[in-house]
Design an enzyme around this catalytic site. Structure first.
Site, PDB file in Angstrom:
ATOM      1  N   GLY A 149       0.807  -1.214   0.000  1.00 20.49           N
ATOM      2  CA  GLY A 149       0.000   0.000   0.000  1.00 20.49           C
ATOM      3  C   GLY A 149       0.837   1.260   0.000  1.00 20.49           C
ATOM      4  N   CYS A 150       1.042   1.826   1.174  1.00 22.64           N
ATOM      5  CA  CYS A 150       1.716   3.120   1.266  1.00 22.64           C
ATOM      6  C   CYS A 150       3.184   3.053   0.871  1.00 22.64           C
ATOM      7  CB  CYS A 150       1.550   3.690   2.676  1.00 22.64           C
ATOM      8  SG  CYS A 150      -0.177   4.074   3.076  1.00 22.64           S
ATOM      9  N   VAL A 151       3.839   1.912   1.114  1.00 22.74           N
ATOM     10  CA  VAL A 151       5.229   1.788   0.673  1.00 22.74           C
ATOM     11  C   VAL A 151       5.286   1.780  -0.842  1.00 22.74           C
ATOM     12  CG1 VAL A 151       7.234   0.242   0.610  1.00 22.74           C
ATOM     13  CG2 VAL A 151       6.056   0.665   2.771  1.00 22.74           C
TER      14      VAL A 151
END
Length: 208
Positions: A149-151
């Site tokens: 996701g955010c990575v």
């Protein structure tokens, strides 16, 4: 997987990415809520945080610029968005909420940037790219949660802004291992160098 790799190599994916100095470190969303399996955590996030503690110490000893991110929404939910429509529990991540605070073992030092964001990417709608550029960063080591996701979103944007992403595979984690592994593979083929922490540090130390 070997057949998949043959396809990727035949189509010229997965070329080596060499680091260029200066190097910076981005730690994505290692906050209490993502460390807690009862909130947003689970999987291999806890060991990734443990592996990031000495990584952060190494970055500081080398004088790398360091940036951390938190997901933070307004107290009145005025900045709720499609991300929170899909994951409504994210609206609990307020400025002073325990779950939105960076885990104590990775507490930022003075001079390290803390990015507050309301979307997956550390770059979208934030001052991160300008801050890294101001500090001369060319190559960005990346740790954090979650891998899929955010990575991943931050890695893609880092590459698009012209920073060379180095994903430290044992310093990123996800609440489920299958998406973690799949996204490490995909990022290594398209967007970033993906290496274990110690191997990455050895290579990054040779950056010119």
């Amino acid at each position: 997987m070997s057949h998949d790799l043959d396809t990727y190599r035949r189509q010229s994916f997965g070329a080596a990415l060499e680091p260029v100095a200066p190097v910076g470190l981005l730690i994505v969303d290692f906050v209490n809520g993502f460390a807690d399996p009862d909130v947003f955590g689970g999987g291999n996030i806890a060991p990734a945080i443990e592996r990031t503690v000495p990584l952060l110490a190494a970055a500081r000893s080398r004088g790398w610029p360091v940036a951390h991110t938190r997901i933070v929404f307004a107290d009145d939910d005025a900045d709720g968005n499609i991300f929170t429509a899909k994951v409504p529990g994210l609206l609990a991540l307020k400025e002073h909420a325990h779950d939105s605070a960076i885990v104590p073992e990775l507490t930022p030092w003075a001079g390290e940037l803390v990015v507050r964001k309301t979307g997956p990417s550390a770059f979208f709608g934030t001052p991160l790219a300008a801050w890294l550029t101001q500090h001369g960063v060319r190559t960005l080591a990346i740790a954090g949660a979650v891998t899929s996701g955010c990575v991943r979103a931050s890695v893609v944007d880092a590459m698009q802004y012209g920073f060379r992403p180095f994903v430290l595979s044992d310093c990123v984690g996800d609440r489920a291992i299958a998406p973690h592994d799949a996204n490490l593979f995909d990022m290594a083929q398209k967007y970033a160098a993906v290496l274990a922490r110690d191997d990455a540090l050895e290579i990054l130390d040779r950056a010119k």
